[in-house]
Design an enzyme around this catalytic site. Sequence first.
Site, PDB file in Angstrom:
ATOM      1  N   ASN A 107       2.772   2.780  -0.221  1.00  0.00           N
ATOM      2  CA  ASN A 107       1.479   3.024   0.428  1.00  0.00           C
ATOM      3  C   ASN A 107       1.182   1.954   1.463  1.00  0.00           C
ATOM      4  O   ASN A 107       1.491   0.769   1.262  1.00  0.00           O
ATOM      5  CB  ASN A 107       0.341   3.195  -0.582  1.00  0.00           C
ATOM      6  N   CYS A 159      -0.407   7.320   1.707  1.00  0.00           N
ATOM      7  CA  CYS A 159       0.195   7.174   0.381  1.00  0.00           C
ATOM      8  C   CYS A 159       1.714   7.006   0.478  1.00  0.00           C
ATOM      9  O   CYS A 159       2.345   7.436   1.449  1.00  0.00           O
ATOM     10  CB  CYS A 159      -0.072   8.418  -0.454  1.00  0.00           C
ATOM     11  N   GLU A 180       4.034   8.560  -1.241  1.00  0.00           N
ATOM     12  CA  GLU A 180       4.790   9.817  -1.285  1.00  0.00           C
ATOM     13  C   GLU A 180       4.878  10.456   0.098  1.00  0.00           C
ATOM     14  O   GLU A 180       5.913  10.968   0.512  1.00  0.00           O
ATOM     15  CB  GLU A 180       4.125  10.816  -2.246  1.00  0.00           C
ATOM     16  N   CYS A 207      -0.999  14.408  -1.367  1.00  0.00           N
ATOM     17  CA  CYS A 207       0.467  14.288  -1.441  1.00  0.00           C
ATOM     18  C   CYS A 207       1.078  15.545  -2.055  1.00  0.00           C
ATOM     19  O   CYS A 207       2.147  15.999  -1.629  1.00  0.00           O
ATOM     20  CB  CYS A 207       0.866  13.052  -2.240  1.00  0.00           C
TER      21      CYS A 207
HETATM   22  N1  THU Z   1      -1.866   6.179  -3.397  1.00  0.00           N
HETATM   23  C1  THU Z   1      -0.574   6.546  -3.202  1.00  0.00           C
HETATM   24  O1  THU Z   1       0.191   5.867  -2.524  1.00  0.00           O
HETATM   25  N2  THU Z   1      -0.159   7.698  -3.776  1.00  0.00           N
HETATM   26  C2  THU Z   1      -0.940   8.515  -4.529  1.00  0.00           C
HETATM   27  O2  THU Z   1      -0.517   9.597  -4.899  1.00  0.00           O
HETATM   28  C3  THU Z   1      -2.267   8.071  -4.930  1.00  0.00           C
HETATM   29  C4  THU Z   1      -2.827   6.932  -4.187  1.00  0.00           C
HETATM   30  C5  THU Z   1      -2.345   4.959  -2.748  1.00  0.00           C
HETATM   31  C6  THU Z   1      -3.332   5.196  -1.646  1.00  0.00           C
HETATM   32  C7  THU Z   1      -4.076   3.895  -1.618  1.00  0.00           C
HETATM   33  O3  THU Z   1      -3.361   2.984  -0.799  1.00  0.00           O
HETATM   34  C8  THU Z   1      -4.020   3.406  -3.054  1.00  0.00           C
HETATM   35  O4  THU Z   1      -2.987   4.136  -3.677  1.00  0.00           O
HETATM   36  C9  THU Z   1      -5.320   3.611  -3.824  1.00  0.00           C
HETATM   37  O5  THU Z   1      -5.759   4.911  -3.715  1.00  0.00           O
END
Ligand code: THU
Length: 160
Positions: free
Chosen positions: A62, A73, A75, A115
Site C-alpha cells: 500500500n 492498496c 492488491e 480491491c
Molecule cells: N489497504 C490495503 O492495502 N489493502 C486492503 O485491502 C485494505 C486496506 C491499505 C489502504 C491503506 O493504506 C491502509 O491499508 C489502511 O486502510
Amino acid sequence: MKEVKIETTLQVFDNISDVSEDVQSLMSKASEARNNAYAPYSKFSVGAALLLDNGEIVTGSNQENASYPSGLCAERTAIYYAGAKYPKAKFVKMAIIAGSQVHPTLTPIPPCGACRQAIAEYEVKQDIPIELFFMGETGKVVRSNSLANLLPLIFDKSAL
Ligand code: THU
C-alpha cells in the site's frame, strides 16, 4: 417477494505451515513487499504477491498519500502493475498479508471492496478463477478458490 440466500465457501488453515509450499513462498514474497509499504497515516501495512501463468510474481504494497484518497492498496498496486507489464498473462493466485504497525494483527485481513472489484475485473476478463490467500501478520490463513466467492452480486461488463 422471495428471499435469496447467498452462500460462500472458504477454506481456513490454522497456520501458514498448513498451506502448500508454493503458497508459503508466495506469502513470503507478499511479506517482503509489505516491508515496502508506505503507510505513515494509517500505520497499517499490506503486502500482496501475484503469481502469473508465465511464472512471474508481481508484488505490491500500500502506498498512501497526504491527500488520503490518492493512496492505493497493495492488491491494486500489484494487479494494475501486472496488467500494465504483462497484458497477455493470466493471473493465477494472490497472497495478501496485512497488519497494523502499532498492534499485533492476528486475524486474516480480507481485501477491501475496491480491491475485490479490481481483481474481479481480471477474473472476468480471463475467465479463469484467481485463487486468493489472505492472513494477518501471523495465525490463520484463509483461501478462496476464486475472487467471485468474496464478491457476491458482482458488477462486471455484462451490465454495460
Ligand atoms: N489497504 C490495503 O492495502 N489493502 C486492503 O485491502 C485494505 C486496506 C491499505 C489502504 C491503506 O493504506 C491502509 O491499508 C489502511 O486502510
